[in-house]
Design a protein around this motif. Sequence first.
Motif, PDB file in Angstrom:
ATOM      1  N   GLY A   1       0.875  -1.365  -0.338  1.00  0.00           N
ATOM      2  CA  GLY A   1       0.274  -0.063   0.136  1.00  0.00           C
ATOM      3  C   GLY A   1       0.843   1.092   0.177  1.00  0.00           C
ATOM      4  O   GLY A   1       0.167   2.000   0.252  1.00  0.00           O
TER       5      GLY A   1
ATOM      6  N   ARG B   1      -5.009  -5.071  12.485  1.00  0.00           N
ATOM      7  CA  ARG B   1      -6.047  -5.056  11.017  1.00  0.00           C
ATOM      8  C   ARG B   1      -6.317  -4.039  10.661  1.00  0.00           C
ATOM      9  O   ARG B   1      -6.508  -3.644   9.025  1.00  0.00           O
ATOM     10  CB  ARG B   1      -7.381  -5.827  11.649  1.00  0.00           C
ATOM     11  N   GLN B   2      -6.564  -2.609  10.737  1.00  0.00           N
ATOM     12  CA  GLN B   2      -6.903  -1.421  10.889  1.00  0.00           C
ATOM     13  C   GLN B   2      -5.576  -1.420   9.762  1.00  0.00           C
ATOM     14  O   GLN B   2      -6.084  -0.412   8.674  1.00  0.00           O
ATOM     15  CB  GLN B   2      -6.682  -0.238  12.153  1.00  0.00           C
TER      16      GLN B   2
ATOM     17  N   TYR C   1      -3.642  -3.469   7.711  1.00  0.00           N
ATOM     18  CA  TYR C   1      -3.980  -4.229   6.582  1.00  0.00           C
ATOM     19  C   TYR C   1      -4.755  -4.812   6.058  1.00  0.00           C
ATOM     20  O   TYR C   1      -5.061  -5.539   5.507  1.00  0.00           O
ATOM     21  CB  TYR C   1      -2.493  -5.354   7.387  1.00  0.00           C
ATOM     22  N   GLY C   2      -6.196  -4.272   7.089  1.00  0.00           N
ATOM     23  CA  GLY C   2      -7.187  -4.973   6.602  1.00  0.00           C
ATOM     24  C   GLY C   2      -8.042  -4.400   4.888  1.00  0.00           C
ATOM     25  O   GLY C   2      -8.473  -5.170   4.114  1.00  0.00           O
ATOM     26  N   SER C   3      -7.123  -3.531   4.648  1.00  0.00           N
ATOM     27  CA  SER C   3      -7.710  -2.676   2.696  1.00  0.00           C
ATOM     28  C   SER C   3      -6.620  -3.316   2.105  1.00  0.00           C
ATOM     29  O   SER C   3      -6.451  -3.035   0.837  1.00  0.00           O
ATOM     30  CB  SER C   3      -7.670  -1.364   2.659  1.00  0.00           C
ATOM     31  N   VAL C   4      -5.696  -3.974   2.561  1.00  0.00           N
ATOM     32  CA  VAL C   4      -5.034  -4.740   1.695  1.00  0.00           C
ATOM     33  C   VAL C   4      -4.956  -6.317   0.376  1.00  0.00           C
ATOM     34  O   VAL C   4      -5.410  -6.909   1.119  1.00  0.00           O
ATOM     35  CB  VAL C   4      -3.502  -5.188   2.715  1.00  0.00           C
ATOM     36  N   LYS C   5      -4.887  -6.702  -0.403  1.00  0.00           N
ATOM     37  CA  LYS C   5      -5.284  -6.871  -1.182  1.00  0.00           C
ATOM     38  C   LYS C   5      -5.140  -8.671  -0.769  1.00  0.00           C
ATOM     39  O   LYS C   5      -3.760  -9.143  -0.502  1.00  0.00           O
ATOM     40  CB  LYS C   5      -5.540  -8.064  -2.399  1.00  0.00           C
TER      41      LYS C   5
END
Length: 352
Positions: free
Chosen positions: A180, A249-250, A252-256
Amino acid sequence: MRQVVDVAEFLHCPGLILDVRSPGEFFQGHIPGAQSFPLFSNDERAEVGTCYKRQGQETAIELGLAIVGPKLAGFVTQAKALAPDRRVRLHCWRGGMRSNSMTWLLETAGFQVTLLRGGYKNFRHWVRSTLATPKTLAILGGMTGTGKTEILAALAEQGEQVLDLEDLANHRGSSYGSLGLPAQPTTEQFENHIALVWSQFNHQRPVWIEAESRRIGLCRIPDEIFQQMLQAPVLQILRSRPKRIEILRQVYGSVKPEQLIEATERLRKKLGGLRTQQAVEAIHQGDLTTAIDLVLDYYDKTYTHDLQRRGVPIHSIDIADASPATSATLLMEKTQDWLITSQTTPIATTAT
């Protein structure tokens, strides 16, 4: 009349910085904020250099003039667009023909030009000298997921001196660290950015730096800085494991998922086959909590090992669920006593 100044003055003079070296040289490293304004392309520079070696300086100069001649009007037009006030700072590799030729052209077109004495080569000497200047450091430690980056930002917002190495390196310092984020700079460019920040610090006040390994992704921390980091006291923040997992989690939560899996697979030899497979399966199922929990054991062991090897005072404080701003305020209140104590305390201590 043109000005020719040393690095310290050049950095504070008005005007856009134009770097007339080739694009390849610029990519390898440049003065932060400079605009690439190449006299020669990469291929043209190589052609002139080969001509110089085989046929001598005079022939190489003639070739250079033949290449540059048709470009002159374009250079002026481009410079006017980049610097409407017609005030620029300019340099090449060592203050030679390239910068002098471009200076002549732009001055003829009505520009006020400030030249860097000794060129980029001299700037790099300044970088090495600047990085070697000692500072009082406060090393911010804490296991993966304790929110050190956010606390560093909060410290900066509250007026503290902060060197955020991960921000400058575009990397969070782990197998997942590049996810990211933009591409990393070269190590040379990383050093250039650090030197500019380092030069602005007041040596009478502490500089906050996150505890790091020698490399952050592909970028190597300058030895001059890293040796100072190894000798400085560590101010270690503590959080519960569930809170750390929540923070990660906050982040890396949006990483594919495929990117997370690729990063996890890079750790296979260190995690072990079974644990790696379990983490990958958890990612497939969208269960990041389990995946993070499985990987944290490895990072915790690595962090603890690296910290113990330093042999410096380690002061710990449990910040529980405190916000970055509250954590920063608490650290600032404790820092002065910790830094004073560290000068006389030979072993690690714990403060709460």
